[in-house]
Design a protein around this motif. Structure first.
Motif, short mmCIF file in Angstrom:
data_model
loop_
_atom_site.label_atom_id
_atom_site.label_comp_id
_atom_site.label_asym_id
_atom_site.label_seq_id
_atom_site.Cartn_x
_atom_site.Cartn_y
_atom_site.Cartn_z
N THR A 81 0.82 -1.21 0.00
CA THR A 81 0.00 0.00 0.00
C THR A 81 0.85 1.26 0.00
O THR A 81 0.57 2.22 -0.72
N SER A 85 1.15 3.98 -3.10
CA SER A 85 0.46 5.24 -2.81
C SER A 85 1.35 6.47 -2.93
O SER A 85 0.83 7.58 -3.11
N TYR A 86 2.66 6.31 -2.83
CA TYR A 86 3.54 7.48 -2.81
C TYR A 86 4.18 7.69 -4.19
O TYR A 86 4.92 6.85 -4.67
N ARG A 111 1.27 6.40 -11.51
CA ARG A 111 1.45 6.50 -10.07
C ARG A 111 2.36 7.65 -9.67
O ARG A 111 2.28 8.17 -8.56
#
Length: 505
Positions: A81, A85-86, A111
């Protein structure tokens, strides 16, 4: 009915409770299962750790960062995750053949979002798929990925070996602006296939009115352009700090001096098989003053040309010196030239790092009067020596076999890096490595002779060492007691035709 009735009891036997430590029961503390502690680490700290892990692969093989990124995601759902997410963990975007993974590139860009990007494009031809990188492939990469994201690009690196591809790249980026671009490199994957630059080489032809980097690049600090003449390419030099002009061959001397002088704060200069074309000079001839230069890398040139080049540039006391791919018969006299140049201008008195890449010795060092030994003993502030693809003679020179007094002259040395010790050059394209068992003996002998006579705390070795050889060396070095160095296995072995960045010669 199954829907309205009571839920059926599972037929699976109950699993035993975990073995809870008695200390937790005695103190009435909740038990923490193994692995749960890592879930309490703040994501910001985990992100910092991951960024550090990925940053270590920036100059390794192009697949290292994507592979490491996926390994992190496979550890656990929590890590997966965080990585997904970053955006900062997806800014490194590699493109390599012969079968580029465009799905992975699309995923990384999605992303990464609006974060600054680093594109590494290895466009060299492959022996199995020699035609994979054609103009159509360049069109696809440039129009689909590079140009739409040019306002976010922080690093743009092309590794090529085809001049037609280079011209095609120029046609796309000749006039575009990149407000965030800090590093641009258009470099050759194999720098060893070149003829030594000599004073007989004529000046390279001009490129006419073709412009390159005519747009705005206010943050451009690192510029590397190999084998493509930079004449009339309108390169903005206002912010450049690091310049690599390898394989430019003989540049018009007036243009070279004007171009160098126009860079106000140049800190590092790399000239491998490149420099001003020869012209007879007098005491009144103009020179290129580089008052802020800290690092100079030269190579791929004859001894006569080295002497000529040193008359064209004026530099302050350097901190770093790199020597690249000199002919074996020239290597010994090269150190004598450096010694004379230093006695005249004192440019090496404050040298802290010496880097050697593919440098051999024509005469083995038999005493402290060898030119390399004398030059090395004059470097009172030398803290780091990095040697890659060198012959064993340089390790012998460091051993100071006949005169321990010379050993006292390198007391400032703290870091030694040795990668790929090779036998004498058999022919132009053949480098045979020294057997690893012999390298182990050389290193052990070196540290035994140098113990108590230098302060080397770190030894960096290349990735040509397998686990068995690593263990053998570590066991042998432990006999040195307090003089045992800390060994790092992070020096990349420069065999075959790998690209090497200017920072690592």
């Amino acid at each position: 009915m199954l829907c309205g009735g009571p839920r059926r009891r599972s037929m699976v036997t109950n699993t035993p409770e975990p073995d809870v430590p008695q200390s937790s029961i005695a103190h009435n503390q909740p038990y923490t299962p193994p692995g749960a502690a890592i879930l309490r680490i703040p994501p910001e700290i985990v992100l910092t750790i991951f960024e550090h892990v990925l940053a270590g692969a920036n100059y390794n093989y192009l697949s290292d960062i994507p592979r490491t990124r996926w390994k992190l995601m496979l550890v656990c759902r929590h890590f997966c995750t965080i990585v997904a997410s970053y955006a900062t963990l997806w800014t490194f975007v590699p493109v390599a053949g012969p079968f580029p993974n465009f799905c992975a590139i699309d995923r990384a860009l999605l992303r990464a979002g609006a974060a600054h990007l680093q594109f590494y494009l290895d466009l060299r031809l492959d022996s199995f798929e020699e035609n994979w990188c054609n103009p159509e492939m360049v069109d696809k990469v440039m129009t689909r990925y590079i140009l739409p994201k040019i306002s976010q690009v922080e690093k743009l690196i092309f590794i090529v070996d085809d001049t037609d591809i280079v011209d095609h790249i120029f046609s796309y980026i000749s006039t575009c602006s990149a407000p965030t671009l800090m590093t641009f490199k258009l470099v050759v994957g194999d720098l060893l296939q070149m003829e030594s630059l000599s004073i007989q080489h004529p000046s390279t032809a001009s490129c006419g009115d073709q412009l390159f980097f005519a747009g705005e690049h206010p943050k451009l600090t690192t510029l590397s352009i190999h084998f493509v003449p930079i004449y009339s390419r309108a390169v903005s030099t206002s912010s450049i700090r690091h310049l690599d002009l390898s394989l430019q061959k003989a540049i018009d001397p007036s243009f070279f001096i004007d171009f160098m002088t126009s860079i106000d704060y140049l800190e590092s200069l790399t000239l491998r098989n490149a420099g001003p074309a020869f012209e007879h000079r007098t005491s009144q001839s103009p020179v290129a003053h580089l008052p802020f230069l800290r690092r100079l890398t030269i190579g791929g040139m004859s001894l006569e040309y080295v002497e000529y080049l040193l008359t064209v540039i004026r530099v302050p006391p350097l901190k770093e010196l790199g020597v690249f791919a000199m002919e074996p018969e020239d290597c010994d006299d090269l150190w004598s030239i450096f010694a004379r140049y230093n006695s005249q201008y004192s440019v090496f008195n404050e040298l802290e790092m010496l880097e050697l890449f593919q440098v051999t010795m024509s005469n083995p060092p038999t005493s402290i009067y060898h030119p390399f030994a004398q030059f090395l003993s004059s470097l009172q502030h030398l803290r780091t020596i990095r040697m890659r693809r060198i012959t064993a003679d340089y390790i012998e020179a460091l051993s100071a076999r006949e005169d321990v007094s010379w050993a006292l002259e390198v007391m400032a040395l703290e870091v030694l890096e040795i990668s790929s010790v090779v036998l004498d050059k058999a022919d132009d394209d053949d480098f045979e490595p020294v057997p690893m068992q012999d390298v182990v003996k050389m290193l052990l002998d070196l540290f035994e002779r140098r113990s108590r006579h230098w302060n080397v705390k770190r030894l960096h070795l290349g990735d040509e060492w397998d686990e068995a050889r690593q263990e053998s060396l570590l066991i042998s070095l432990r006999t040195l007691g307090e003089w045992t160095p800390i060994v790092h296995w992070d020096a990349r072995a420069p065999f075959f035709h790998d690209y090497y960045d200017s920072e690592e010669i």
